[in-house]
Design a protein around this motif. Structure first.
Motif, mmCIF file in Angstrom:
data_model
loop_
_atom_site.group_PDB
_atom_site.id
_atom_site.type_symbol
_atom_site.label_atom_id
_atom_site.label_comp_id
_atom_site.label_asym_id
_atom_site.label_seq_id
_atom_site.Cartn_x
_atom_site.Cartn_y
_atom_site.Cartn_z
ATOM 1 N N MET A 341 22.282 52.017 17.535
ATOM 2 C CA MET A 341 23.232 52.796 16.742
ATOM 3 C C MET A 341 22.579 54.022 16.104
ATOM 4 O O MET A 341 23.197 55.085 16.000
ATOM 5 C CB MET A 341 23.853 51.914 15.659
ATOM 6 C CG MET A 341 24.837 50.899 16.183
ATOM 7 S SD MET A 341 25.399 49.813 14.855
ATOM 8 C CE MET A 341 26.833 49.052 15.626
ATOM 9 N N LEU A 342 21.336 53.885 15.655
ATOM 10 C CA LEU A 342 20.650 55.033 15.065
ATOM 11 C C LEU A 342 20.397 56.116 16.102
ATOM 12 O O LEU A 342 20.361 57.311 15.767
ATOM 13 C CB LEU A 342 19.329 54.577 14.429
ATOM 14 C CG LEU A 342 19.464 53.733 13.156
ATOM 15 C CD1 LEU A 342 18.111 53.210 12.709
ATOM 16 C CD2 LEU A 342 20.116 54.530 12.034
ATOM 17 N N ASN A 343 20.236 55.714 17.348
ATOM 18 C CA ASN A 343 20.062 56.693 18.419
ATOM 19 C C ASN A 343 21.393 57.229 18.939
ATOM 20 O O ASN A 343 21.422 58.251 19.625
ATOM 21 C CB ASN A 343 19.269 56.082 19.576
ATOM 22 C CG ASN A 343 17.788 55.944 19.251
ATOM 23 O OD1 ASN A 343 17.300 56.528 18.284
ATOM 24 N ND2 ASN A 343 17.071 55.175 20.048
ATOM 25 N N PRO A 499 12.125 59.342 7.467
ATOM 26 C CA PRO A 499 11.771 60.768 7.354
ATOM 27 C C PRO A 499 10.762 61.185 8.423
ATOM 28 O O PRO A 499 9.900 60.392 8.823
ATOM 29 C CB PRO A 499 11.157 60.861 5.944
ATOM 30 C CG PRO A 499 11.751 59.706 5.203
ATOM 31 C CD PRO A 499 11.932 58.615 6.207
ATOM 32 N N ASN A 500 10.901 62.417 8.900
ATOM 33 C CA ASN A 500 10.007 63.003 9.905
ATOM 34 C C ASN A 500 10.164 62.372 11.288
ATOM 35 O O ASN A 500 9.310 62.564 12.154
ATOM 36 C CB ASN A 500 8.540 62.908 9.467
ATOM 37 C CG ASN A 500 8.292 63.584 8.134
ATOM 38 O OD1 ASN A 500 8.837 64.653 7.856
ATOM 39 N ND2 ASN A 500 7.493 62.940 7.291
ATOM 40 N N GLU A 501 11.246 61.599 11.485
ATOM 41 C CA GLU A 501 11.542 61.057 12.812
ATOM 42 C C GLU A 501 12.953 61.473 13.196
ATOM 43 O O GLU A 501 13.809 61.712 12.339
ATOM 44 C CB GLU A 501 11.418 59.531 12.831
ATOM 45 C CG GLU A 501 10.006 59.019 12.566
ATOM 46 C CD GLU A 501 9.900 57.511 12.708
ATOM 47 O OE1 GLU A 501 10.683 56.935 13.488
ATOM 48 O OE2 GLU A 501 9.041 56.909 12.032
ATOM 49 N N LYS A 517 8.062 47.597 18.498
ATOM 50 C CA LYS A 517 7.680 47.774 17.104
ATOM 51 C C LYS A 517 8.854 47.374 16.214
ATOM 52 O O LYS A 517 9.989 47.757 16.494
ATOM 53 C CB LYS A 517 7.301 49.226 16.829
ATOM 54 C CG LYS A 517 6.055 49.702 17.568
ATOM 55 C CD LYS A 517 5.767 51.159 17.228
ATOM 56 C CE LYS A 517 4.511 51.643 17.950
ATOM 57 N NZ LYS A 517 4.213 53.069 17.637
ATOM 58 N N PRO A 518 8.610 46.628 15.150
ATOM 59 C CA PRO A 518 9.713 46.283 14.238
ATOM 60 C C PRO A 518 10.422 47.538 13.751
ATOM 61 O O PRO A 518 9.786 48.549 13.455
ATOM 62 C CB PRO A 518 9.007 45.548 13.092
ATOM 63 C CG PRO A 518 7.745 45.022 13.685
ATOM 64 C CD PRO A 518 7.322 46.039 14.706
ATOM 65 N N LEU A 519 11.755 47.466 13.689
ATOM 66 C CA LEU A 519 12.541 48.605 13.229
ATOM 67 C C LEU A 519 12.403 48.755 11.715
ATOM 68 O O LEU A 519 12.702 47.821 10.966
ATOM 69 C CB LEU A 519 14.009 48.421 13.600
ATOM 70 C CG LEU A 519 14.974 49.483 13.045
ATOM 71 C CD1 LEU A 519 14.631 50.872 13.579
ATOM 72 C CD2 LEU A 519 16.415 49.115 13.362
ATOM 73 N N VAL A 520 11.968 49.925 11.293
ATOM 74 C CA VAL A 520 11.967 50.290 9.877
ATOM 75 C C VAL A 520 12.905 51.480 9.731
ATOM 76 O O VAL A 520 12.720 52.510 10.386
ATOM 77 C CB VAL A 520 10.555 50.643 9.385
ATOM 78 C CG1 VAL A 520 10.599 51.110 7.932
ATOM 79 C CG2 VAL A 520 9.622 49.447 9.528
ATOM 80 N N ALA A 521 13.943 51.344 8.913
ATOM 81 C CA ALA A 521 14.961 52.390 8.777
ATOM 82 C C ALA A 521 15.193 52.706 7.302
ATOM 83 O O ALA A 521 14.934 51.876 6.416
ATOM 84 C CB ALA A 521 16.270 51.951 9.433
#
Length: 532
Positions: A341-343, A499-501, A517-521
């Motif tokens: 969803m973030l993508n 931030p920065n992504e 990699k674990p999702l960090v949002a």
């Protein structure tokens, strides 16, 4: 090429394999002679096996095994294969039609499980439901599971405990947001796994924490250790181990699986067993007289003579089953679903707008809202299709010789049949643009709008909770946990990339199908403060 592969393996490794097969060699030779004509002409396609040891050298040289199997099927351009490991035929399948034949049409033949060290150890000798081979013990424990632990009536009885844990995980995420005025970075995998762990601990033991927990509502050291142990067990319980195919080599632990599995299982038992034993004692002395959780239910079951229906070891084993079977899918669906969803922010917007239209912003999502959240359920189902927690589903064992695929292929008695969840879910013959995350593909309309969607998939065009005798009996519990976690997190928070992504990496782990990699949002609250 095969000679080079063999020569690259340690001599002692090959020697142990050969020695390990001396005992079963005569049995294997007899089986080969009696069914040679059928097998050589009618077995599914696969790599040519070595005498006696089969394709074990190739399996050893090509880890992880699930990727090796995928590559074999891709190279052969087949939806069913046969890979001989020792004297066992392993039959991987990516065809929904053949999967339906296995689990529906011939379900009675393929209703058993393999006998191996890992499942025997975790289940204390096949005392529980998930791992037991077909037989009376499995039938009895399945009846207990279906009728006493996950029936609709029982789930309604436990409703308030599930809601309390949904409330708790929202408050925990809210506390993470409030650490900074602009929102907070949230480890989505951590949140999902501990939500699942909190729920199953509450349902079984009526306790969220084994220790004191944390002031912000998060798990303490004990809960983190417990969840990590569960996922270690899940990593190794269905792994392809050499000793699964050469049982006389079990004690050598050539893969290193046995050491890790023992450690994780004992750690879980360290937390479970004292609670179970103390609770049984409370019932014996009359200190406890009313059922409050599933452990009480198991202890209170009686046979026809009013004696305890289950032994202490059966209770411990069944609780181990429930712990292992509950935590993986809800957390995996939430993490991968939010990643996609973030993508694709349009999907996130649609899902959030649906929740708002059903729930509003003056209260939190409740289980009674789930039937109306069809787009969100479609998102969850799309994760099951595209990003299952494991590619290889739990193994089915054929209990007699049979033919499948319209009598095209011979499947010998004792074969290990594995449905490849990702292979079926990404089958390009079945799914248009199979690598694209597209929830709309699961929605169907009638005159009143979208039909009520559920996460089960009896047609096996993708694998969610499977079907047949070995289907997961906890479909209602698993579906409810999955959608509640997903809905509560999307409804309660605005999510964005850190931030920065600009996008989230979609790479899988080296050895499986979970996110690499674990999702960090970045999360910020989107509801009035009093709702939290």
């Amino acid at each position: 090429m095969e000679s080079a592969l063999i020569s690259s393996l340690p001599f002692w490794y090959l020697l142990l394999l050969l020695v390990g097969f001396i005992t079963p060699f005569l049995k294997f030779l007899k089986h080969q002679i009696t069914s040679k004509s059928k097998q050589t002409t009618l077995l599914p396609p696969g790599p040519k096996p070595w005498p006696i040891i089969g394709n074990l050298p190739e399996m050893i040289a090509n880890r992880p095994t699930s990727r090796w199997i995928h590559n074999i099927m891709s190279d052969l351009n087949t939806e069913i294969a046969c890979i001989r490991l020792g004297n066992i035929h392993v039959i991987p399948i990516t065809s929904p039609e053949i999967a339906r034949e296995i689990l529906i049409k011939q379900d009675s033949i393929f209703a058993s499980r393999p006998s191996n060290w890992s499942s025997e150890y975790v289940s204390s000798g096949y005392l529980s439901t998930v791992f037991a081979p077909y037989g009376e013990q499995w039938k009895n424990m399945k009846k207990v599971m279906a009728n006493e632990l996950v029936s609709p009536k029982r789930l309604q009885w436990l409703h308030d405990k599930r809601v309390e844990e949904a409330n708790n995980i929202v408050r925990y995420a809210y506390n993470q947001c409030n650490k900074n005025s602009g929102g907070g970075l949230v480890d989505v995998r951590f949140v999902g796994r501990h939500y699942s762990g909190n729920i199953i601990r509450r349902l079984v033991f009526n306790e969220r924490h084994f220790g004191k927990g944390r002031e912000d509502g998060g798990p303490g050291f004990e809960e983190v250790e417990h969840i990590d142990a569960i996922f270690t067990v899940l990593r190794y319980i269905f792994a392809f181990s050499i000793s699964d195919y050469v049982p006389c080599l079990r004690e050598l632990d050539l893969d290193g699986h046995k050491k890790e599995l023992k450690k994780a299982t004992k750690l879980m038992m360290k937390y479970h067993d004292p609670l179970i034993e103390d609770r049984i004692q409370q019932w014996k002395i009359g200190k406890r007289t009313h059922q409050e959780d599933l452990l009480d239910v198991l202890i209170s079951l009686k046979d026809a003579n009013d004696n305890p229906l289950l032994t202490l070891d059966e209770i411990k084993s069944q609780i181990m089953d429930m712990m292992v079977a509950t935590v993986d899918n809800p957390s995996n669906v939430f993490e991968w679903g939010l990643t996609e969803m973030l993508n694709q922010p349009e999907i996130l917007r649609k899902a959030t707008e649906e929740i708002d239209s059903v729930v509003g912003k003056e209260r939190q999502v409740q289980e009674s809202d789930i039937p109306k959240l069809n787009y969100l359920k479609a998102c969850a189902k799309e994760v099951f299709r595209l990003h299952p927690i494991e590619d290889i589903n739990a193994t089915h064992v054929s209990m007699e010789d049979t033919f499948i695929a319209n009598n095209t292929y011979f499947i010998p008695k004792g074969s290990h049949v594995v449905l490849r969840r990702q292979g079926i879910g990404q089958n390009p013959r079945v799914w248009e643009k199979p690598l694209k995350f597209k929830p709309e593909r699961h929605l169907q309309k009638d005159n009143d709008g979208f039909k009520n969607l559920n996460l089960n998939e009896p047609n096996l065009n993708l694998i969610t909770f499977s079907t047949g005798r070995r289907a997961c009996p906890g479909i209602m519990l698993g579906s409810t946990m999955t959608i509640m976690l997903f809905a509560r997190m999307l409804h309660g928070f605005n999510w964005s990339v850190p931030p920065n992504e600009t996008t989230i990496d979609l790479s899988e782990s080296e050895g499986g199908t979970i996110k690499g990699k674990p999702l960090v949002a970045l999360a910020t609250p989107r509801l009035p403060a009093e709702v939290y």
